[in-house]
Design a protein around this motif. Structure first.
Motif, PDB file in Angstrom:
ATOM      1  N   HIS A  70       4.253   4.086 -16.531  1.00 48.00           N
ATOM      2  CA  HIS A  70       3.734   5.445 -16.351  1.00 48.00           C
ATOM      3  C   HIS A  70       2.300   5.433 -15.830  1.00 48.00           C
ATOM      4  CE1 HIS A  70       2.604   9.619 -17.890  1.00 48.00           C
ATOM      5  NE2 HIS A  70       3.517   9.811 -16.956  1.00 48.00           N
ATOM      6  N   ASN A  71       1.491   4.514 -16.327  1.00 46.96           N
ATOM      7  CA  ASN A  71       0.112   4.385 -15.840  1.00 46.96           C
ATOM      8  C   ASN A  71       0.081   4.017 -14.361  1.00 46.96           C
ATOM      9  OD1 ASN A  71      -1.031   5.005 -18.312  1.00 46.96           O
ATOM     10  ND2 ASN A  71      -1.122   2.877 -18.990  1.00 46.96           N
ATOM     11  N   THR A  72       0.962   3.115 -13.963  1.00 45.42           N
ATOM     12  CA  THR A  72       1.066   2.738 -12.540  1.00 45.42           C
ATOM     13  C   THR A  72       1.510   3.931 -11.705  1.00 45.42           C
ATOM     14  OG1 THR A  72       1.649   0.473 -13.174  1.00 45.42           O
ATOM     15  CG2 THR A  72       2.116   1.127 -10.905  1.00 45.42           C
ATOM     16  N   LEU A  73       2.479   4.671 -12.227  1.00 40.18           N
ATOM     17  CA  LEU A  73       2.978   5.856 -11.522  1.00 40.18           C
ATOM     18  C   LEU A  73       1.886   6.900 -11.342  1.00 40.18           C
ATOM     19  CD1 LEU A  73       5.366   7.500 -10.371  1.00 40.18           C
ATOM     20  CD2 LEU A  73       5.828   8.271 -12.694  1.00 40.18           C
ATOM     21  N   LEU A  74       1.070   7.100 -12.361  1.00 38.77           N
ATOM     22  CA  LEU A  74      -0.021   8.081 -12.266  1.00 38.77           C
ATOM     23  C   LEU A  74      -1.045   7.666 -11.206  1.00 38.77           C
ATOM     24  CD1 LEU A  74      -0.654   8.897 -16.042  1.00 38.77           C
ATOM     25  CD2 LEU A  74       0.532  10.305 -14.354  1.00 38.77           C
ATOM     26  N   LYS A  75      -1.258   6.356 -11.070  1.00 39.88           N
ATOM     27  CA  LYS A  75      -2.202   5.860 -10.066  1.00 39.88           C
ATOM     28  C   LYS A  75      -1.712   6.133  -8.655  1.00 39.88           C
ATOM     29  CE  LYS A  75      -4.362   2.003 -12.554  1.00 39.88           C
ATOM     30  NZ  LYS A  75      -4.488   0.522 -12.581  1.00 39.88           N
ATOM     31  N   ILE A  76      -0.466   5.737  -8.377  1.00 42.61           N
ATOM     32  CA  ILE A  76       0.036   5.841  -6.999  1.00 42.61           C
ATOM     33  C   ILE A  76       0.608   7.216  -6.694  1.00 42.61           C
ATOM     34  CG2 ILE A  76       0.560   3.380  -6.981  1.00 42.61           C
ATOM     35  CD1 ILE A  76       3.547   4.164  -7.120  1.00 42.61           C
ATOM     36  N   GLY A  77       0.789   8.045  -7.736  1.00 40.50           N
ATOM     37  CA  GLY A  77       1.400   9.354  -7.522  1.00 40.50           C
ATOM     38  C   GLY A  77       0.419  10.500  -7.465  1.00 40.50           C
ATOM     39  N   LYS A  78      -0.862  10.171  -7.249  1.00 42.08           N
ATOM     40  CA  LYS A  78      -1.871  11.236  -7.188  1.00 42.08           C
ATOM     41  C   LYS A  78      -1.627  12.187  -6.025  1.00 42.08           C
ATOM     42  CE  LYS A  78      -5.524   8.518  -9.398  1.00 42.08           C
ATOM     43  NZ  LYS A  78      -6.825   7.826  -9.215  1.00 42.08           N
ATOM     44  N   ALA A  79      -1.040  11.662  -4.949  1.00 43.26           N
ATOM     45  CA  ALA A  79      -0.764  12.513  -3.780  1.00 43.26           C
ATOM     46  C   ALA A  79       0.446  13.410  -4.014  1.00 43.26           C
ATOM     47  CB  ALA A  79      -0.541  11.637  -2.550  1.00 43.26           C
ATOM     48  N   CYS A  80       1.292  13.038  -4.986  1.00 43.46           N
ATOM     49  CA  CYS A  80       2.505  13.811  -5.255  1.00 43.46           C
ATOM     50  C   CYS A  80       2.190  14.880  -6.297  1.00 43.46           C
ATOM     51  CB  CYS A  80       3.616  12.895  -5.739  1.00 43.46           C
ATOM     52  SG  CYS A  80       3.761  11.347  -4.834  1.00 43.46           S
ATOM     53  N   VAL A  81       1.364  15.832  -5.940  1.00 43.61           N
ATOM     54  CA  VAL A  81       0.855  16.810  -6.909  1.00 43.61           C
ATOM     55  C   VAL A  81       1.945  17.723  -7.453  1.00 43.61           C
ATOM     56  CG1 VAL A  81      -1.505  16.811  -6.062  1.00 43.61           C
ATOM     57  CG2 VAL A  81       0.187  18.295  -4.958  1.00 43.61           C
ATOM     58  N   HIS A  82       3.029  17.923  -6.693  1.00 43.40           N
ATOM     59  CA  HIS A  82       4.080  18.833  -7.128  1.00 43.40           C
ATOM     60  C   HIS A  82       5.150  18.125  -7.957  1.00 43.40           C
ATOM     61  CE1 HIS A  82       5.205  17.048  -3.281  1.00 43.40           C
ATOM     62  NE2 HIS A  82       6.461  17.184  -3.650  1.00 43.40           N
ATOM     63  N   ILE A  83       5.041  16.798  -8.087  1.00 44.69           N
ATOM     64  CA  ILE A  83       6.009  16.022  -8.875  1.00 44.69           C
ATOM     65  C   ILE A  83       5.409  15.727 -10.248  1.00 44.69           C
ATOM     66  CG2 ILE A  83       7.291  13.850  -9.040  1.00 44.69           C
ATOM     67  CD1 ILE A  83       7.416  13.793  -5.998  1.00 44.69           C
ATOM     68  N   VAL A  84       6.116  16.140 -11.293  1.00 43.62           N
ATOM     69  CA  VAL A  84       5.614  16.004 -12.666  1.00 43.62           C
ATOM     70  C   VAL A  84       6.375  14.876 -13.371  1.00 43.62           C
ATOM     71  CG1 VAL A  84       5.218  17.174 -14.861  1.00 43.62           C
ATOM     72  CG2 VAL A  84       5.115  18.467 -12.724  1.00 43.62           C
ATOM     73  N   SER A  85       5.625  13.987 -14.015  1.00 42.98           N
ATOM     74  CA  SER A  85       6.245  12.873 -14.734  1.00 42.98           C
ATOM     75  C   SER A  85       5.924  12.961 -16.216  1.00 42.98           C
ATOM     76  CB  SER A  85       5.739  11.531 -14.175  1.00 42.98           C
ATOM     77  OG  SER A  85       4.341  11.404 -14.378  1.00 42.98           O
ATOM     78  N   GLY A  86       6.739  12.280 -17.038  1.00 46.34           N
ATOM     79  CA  GLY A  86       6.516  12.301 -18.478  1.00 46.34           C
ATOM     80  C   GLY A  86       7.237  11.163 -19.171  1.00 46.34           C
ATOM     81  N   LEU A  87       6.875  10.956 -20.439  1.00 48.48           N
ATOM     82  CA  LEU A  87       7.423   9.873 -21.251  1.00 48.48           C
ATOM     83  C   LEU A  87       8.314  10.416 -22.360  1.00 48.48           C
ATOM     84  CD1 LEU A  87       4.091   7.904 -21.626  1.00 48.48           C
ATOM     85  CD2 LEU A  87       6.114   6.942 -20.542  1.00 48.48           C
ATOM     86  N   LEU A  88       9.408   9.696 -22.640  1.00 48.28           N
ATOM     87  CA  LEU A  88      10.249   9.961 -23.804  1.00 48.28           C
ATOM     88  C   LEU A  88      10.366   8.638 -24.556  1.00 48.28           C
ATOM     89  CD1 LEU A  88      13.159  12.042 -22.170  1.00 48.28           C
ATOM     90  CD2 LEU A  88      11.059  12.917 -23.211  1.00 48.28           C
ATOM     91  N   ILE A  89       9.492   8.421 -25.518  1.00 45.20           N
ATOM     92  CA  ILE A  89       9.424   7.121 -26.174  1.00 45.20           C
ATOM     93  C   ILE A  89       9.288   7.273 -27.683  1.00 45.20           C
ATOM     94  CG2 ILE A  89       8.466   5.870 -24.209  1.00 45.20           C
ATOM     95  CD1 ILE A  89       5.694   6.258 -25.366  1.00 45.20           C
ATOM     96  N   GLY A  90       9.629   6.226 -28.398  1.00 39.86           N
ATOM     97  CA  GLY A  90       9.507   6.213 -29.842  1.00 39.86           C
ATOM     98  C   GLY A  90       8.052   6.305 -30.281  1.00 39.86           C
TER      99      GLY A  90
END
Length: 333
Positions: free
Chosen positions: A135-155
């Protein structure tokens, strides 16, 4: 009457430092100027014509410019939306190998993805730590994808907060198998009908850790959707359990499934770095720590990991190495 016997005298142990150092150096095959193995190719992300301009900018700002070997091999297949199995060494850039092309496909859509559209990419990982790392890697490279929202589902996280996230909308979900199973069972807003890609990260480890039931449930619950989406499996080797999983996903090895990073003739072999050497040393218990300190000193120019059995041992060796490092600098300064 038991005759009194004197205890056998303890044998003295003499350690020759020069001989020990020479032995270790021959085992480690160390040179004065070690060459670092390269995982990179001569190509850069800017050289990829099909890569979205925003993605190129985002990767460059994040410090990812050169393409590794596994990334170059996997990009054409994944950018087309084909299924594949990726095998790669740790530290070779396998996370970007699937994140970049899949994100690029999402960015290249004529109709922009909205948060309300729901999940388009699902990444399942064996541990919460790996989920956080990806997720941290995704947040770094996904800064240009402002309309795409990511999230975690973890214990370890609040299920109520995760339900709220799913209700508001997540386009990219990174999750552990247990949480995916839970939300498929109990969360009505967890809709995977519009899913575009699914990635099973470290699937061999996932199955070895005992998540077979969870994976079987996920496949059964998402059966109709799975055969419409792009499926990516990342595995260090093809074990019997992974082979069964490939058959469940209609991706048997004797089909046209793309095998990236290894050929079908050596699928069961674990992929190890070419520069890796294996050896063990049989030692007297009294000199074990001395040898460890010598090894650490010899490897001071490279990154090293010491594995121990317990947390107490980790604390002990951390204190010991810190003390020795301090004394070493005092002696030489």
């Amino acid at each position: 009457q038991i005759p009194k016997t004197k205890p056998a005298p303890k044998k003295s142990y003499h350690l020759d430092p020069e001989a020990a150092h020479k032995k270790l150096k021959s085992l480690f095959k160390l040179s004065d100027n070690p060459e670092k193995p390269t995982i990179f190719t001569k190509y850069t992300y800017n050289s990829l014509k099909s890569l979205h301009p925003f993605m190129k900018t985002s990767l460059e700002k994040s410090g990812y410019t050169k393409i590794t070997k596994i990334q170059l091999k996997s990009y054409p297949t994944l950018n087309k939306g084909d299924d594949c199995v990726i095998k790669s060494q740790t530290g070779s850039g396998k996370t970007l190998a699937y994140l970049v092309p899949i994100l690029n496909r999402l960015m290249a859509r004529e109709q922009k993805i909205k948060r309300e559209d729901g999940p388009r990419l699902l990444i399942i990982c064996p541990t919460r730590e790996l989920c956080l790392q990806i997720h941290n890697t995704l947040l770094k490279i996904g800064k240009a994808c402002v309309h795409i929202v990511s999230g975690l589902l973890i214990g370890g996280e609040s299920i109520k907060k995760e339900k709220d996230k799913l209700r508001k909308g997540l386009n990219i979900i990174i999750a552990t198998p247990g949480r995916v199973k839970y939300h498929l069972e109990n969360t009505t807003t967890f809709n995977v009908e519009k899913l575009q890609s699914i990635v099973l990260e470290e699937c061999d480890r996932t199955l070895d850790m005992g998540f077979t039931r969870e994976i079987d449930y996920i496949i059964e619950k998402m059966y109709d959707t799975l055969f419409k989406v792009q499926k990516v499996l990342v595995s260090a080797c093809i074990t019997e359990k992974v082979d069964n999983l490939l058959h469940q996903l209609a991706m048997p090895l004797d089909s046209d499934v793309k095998m990236i990073g290894f050929d079908k003739g050596s699928i069961e072999k674990l992929d190890l770095p070419e520069t890796l050497s294996h050896f063990f040393i049989t030692l007297d218990e009294r000199v074990k720590i001395v040898y460890l300190l010598m090894i650490v000193k010899m490897l001071e120019k490279v990154k090293s990991v010491i594995f121990v059995a317990t947390a107490d041992e980790a604390n002990y060796f951390e204190a010991l190495l810190s003390f020795c490092r301090t004394e070493f600098y005092r002696a030489y300064n």
